[in-house]
Motif scaffolding. Structure first.
Motif, PDB file in Angstrom:
ATOM      1  N   GLU A  86      13.187  18.665 -30.975  1.00  0.00           N
ATOM      2  CA  GLU A  86      11.907  18.274 -31.560  1.00  0.00           C
ATOM      3  C   GLU A  86      12.188  17.269 -32.681  1.00  0.00           C
ATOM      4  OE1 GLU A  86       8.695  19.115 -30.986  1.00  0.00           O
ATOM      5  OE2 GLU A  86       9.110  20.450 -29.292  1.00  0.00           O
ATOM      6  N   TYR A  87      11.365  16.213 -32.736  1.00  0.00           N
ATOM      7  CA  TYR A  87      11.546  15.183 -33.751  1.00  0.00           C
ATOM      8  C   TYR A  87      10.262  15.064 -34.556  1.00  0.00           C
ATOM      9  CZ  TYR A  87      12.417  10.542 -35.746  1.00  0.00           C
ATOM     10  OH  TYR A  87      12.593   9.481 -36.596  1.00  0.00           O
ATOM     11  N   ASP A  88      10.376  15.056 -35.903  1.00  0.00           N
ATOM     12  CA  ASP A  88       9.171  15.034 -36.735  1.00  0.00           C
ATOM     13  C   ASP A  88       8.726  13.629 -37.130  1.00  0.00           C
ATOM     14  OD1 ASP A  88      10.961  14.229 -38.664  1.00  0.00           O
ATOM     15  OD2 ASP A  88      10.826  16.044 -39.882  1.00  0.00           O
ATOM     16  N   THR A  91      12.382   8.875 -40.394  1.00  0.00           N
ATOM     17  CA  THR A  91      13.506   8.002 -40.023  1.00  0.00           C
ATOM     18  C   THR A  91      14.698   8.156 -40.956  1.00  0.00           C
ATOM     19  OG1 THR A  91      12.510   6.220 -41.320  1.00  0.00           O
ATOM     20  CG2 THR A  91      11.982   6.302 -38.966  1.00  0.00           C
ATOM     21  N   VAL A  94      18.672  10.266 -39.934  1.00  0.00           N
ATOM     22  CA  VAL A  94      18.742  10.557 -38.499  1.00  0.00           C
ATOM     23  C   VAL A  94      20.198  10.856 -38.118  1.00  0.00           C
ATOM     24  CG1 VAL A  94      18.405   9.634 -36.177  1.00  0.00           C
ATOM     25  CG2 VAL A  94      16.745   9.139 -37.975  1.00  0.00           C
ATOM     26  N   ALA A 139      16.765   6.673 -33.486  1.00  0.00           N
ATOM     27  CA  ALA A 139      15.441   7.275 -33.276  1.00  0.00           C
ATOM     28  C   ALA A 139      14.353   6.217 -33.169  1.00  0.00           C
ATOM     29  CB  ALA A 139      15.120   8.283 -34.365  1.00  0.00           C
ATOM     30  N   ALA A 149       6.484  11.576 -33.577  1.00  0.00           N
ATOM     31  CA  ALA A 149       6.846  12.991 -33.627  1.00  0.00           C
ATOM     32  C   ALA A 149       6.577  13.632 -32.271  1.00  0.00           C
ATOM     33  CB  ALA A 149       6.045  13.697 -34.720  1.00  0.00           C
ATOM     34  N   TYR A 152      11.757  15.509 -27.298  1.00  0.00           N
ATOM     35  CA  TYR A 152      12.543  14.490 -26.600  1.00  0.00           C
ATOM     36  C   TYR A 152      13.764  15.131 -25.933  1.00  0.00           C
ATOM     37  CZ  TYR A 152       9.749  11.060 -29.095  1.00  0.00           C
ATOM     38  OH  TYR A 152       8.703  10.318 -29.578  1.00  0.00           O
ATOM     39  N   GLN A 189      16.868  22.112 -39.006  1.00  0.00           N
ATOM     40  CA  GLN A 189      16.375  20.748 -39.193  1.00  0.00           C
ATOM     41  C   GLN A 189      17.514  19.858 -39.668  1.00  0.00           C
ATOM     42  OE1 GLN A 189      12.921  20.664 -41.719  1.00  0.00           O
ATOM     43  NE2 GLN A 189      11.675  21.832 -40.291  1.00  0.00           N
ATOM     44  N   ILE A 193      15.146  16.179 -37.119  1.00  0.00           N
ATOM     45  CA  ILE A 193      15.256  16.763 -35.783  1.00  0.00           C
ATOM     46  C   ILE A 193      15.399  18.274 -35.903  1.00  0.00           C
ATOM     47  CG2 ILE A 193      16.851  17.016 -33.831  1.00  0.00           C
ATOM     48  CD1 ILE A 193      17.217  14.023 -33.888  1.00  0.00           C
TER      49      ILE A 193
END
Length: 204
Positions: A86-88, A91, A94, A139, A149, A152, A189, A193
């Protein structure tokens, strides 16, 4: 009267037993043997209730201990299996992306997919030796725009000189910023990510 939903199995059993005794035929009362058998059933119900309570307590203690152990990962540098995450949308920080190739590849592509299976970026890495291969991923999509968000996944498409597929494992490497328990289970986290503890490959 107690609400049925609030009654324990023990209370329900006692209620049924008392009702049976109150409504039995006085001319043909319940035999002693049957009554003793029912008392034995009551003891069994009571024991089962106590056992379930004890197991629930043990499970809660194990979960708490497991959460404390996972919380200890905060601040650690880890490498993670990046097959899904999961990506919030942030940037900053990363994590680095690399591919662990099982054997040399004549051609290797690293493909990023969104939750709908759409290809958002592709890195053509050409020929590579076996081992760790760094991928210039930050990213962003093919146009250099930061990914939105969402969920992926990363897929490795690699073949050797004979066209035979070569296995490659995508890894993200970074420092765990936060251990999040807000969803009822721990998530790590790492630079925007979120990933499950089970996907940790190495620590340190």
């Amino acid at each position: 009267p107690l609400d049925k939903a609030s009654q324990s199995p023990k209370d329900e059993f006692l209620r049924l037993l008392v009702a049976q005794l109150e409504h039995q035929n006085p001319l043909e009362p319940q035999s002693g043997a049957d009554f003793i058998a029912q008392l034995a059933q009551f003891a069994s119900v009571e024991q089962s209730t106590a056992t379930n309570s004890l197991l629930a307590s043990i499970q809660a203690e194990q979960a708490a201990a497991g959460n404390l152990e996972v919380a200890g990962l905060a601040g650690k540098t880890v490498s993670l299996n990046a097959n899904s995450f999961e990506y919030d949308g942030k940037t900053e920080g990363v994590p680095d992306l690399s591919i662990d190739l099982a054997s040399p590849a004549e051609e290797m592509d690293v493909v990023i997919y969104d939750a709908n299976g759409n290809e958002v970026n592709r890195f053509k890495m050409g020929a590579q030796k076996s081992g760790e291969v760094q991928v210039p991923w930050k990213a962003v999509d093919k146009k250099g725009v930061a990914l939105e968000a969402g969920a992926y996944s990363i897929q490795v498409e690699a073949t050797n000189a004979d066209g035979v597929p070569v296995e490659g494992v995508a890894r993200l490497r970074g420092t765990i910023d936060v251990v999040d328990f807000s969803k009822g289970f721990p998530l790590l986290q790492v630079g925007g990510i979120s990933i499950a503890p089970s996907q940790v490959l190495t620590i340190g």
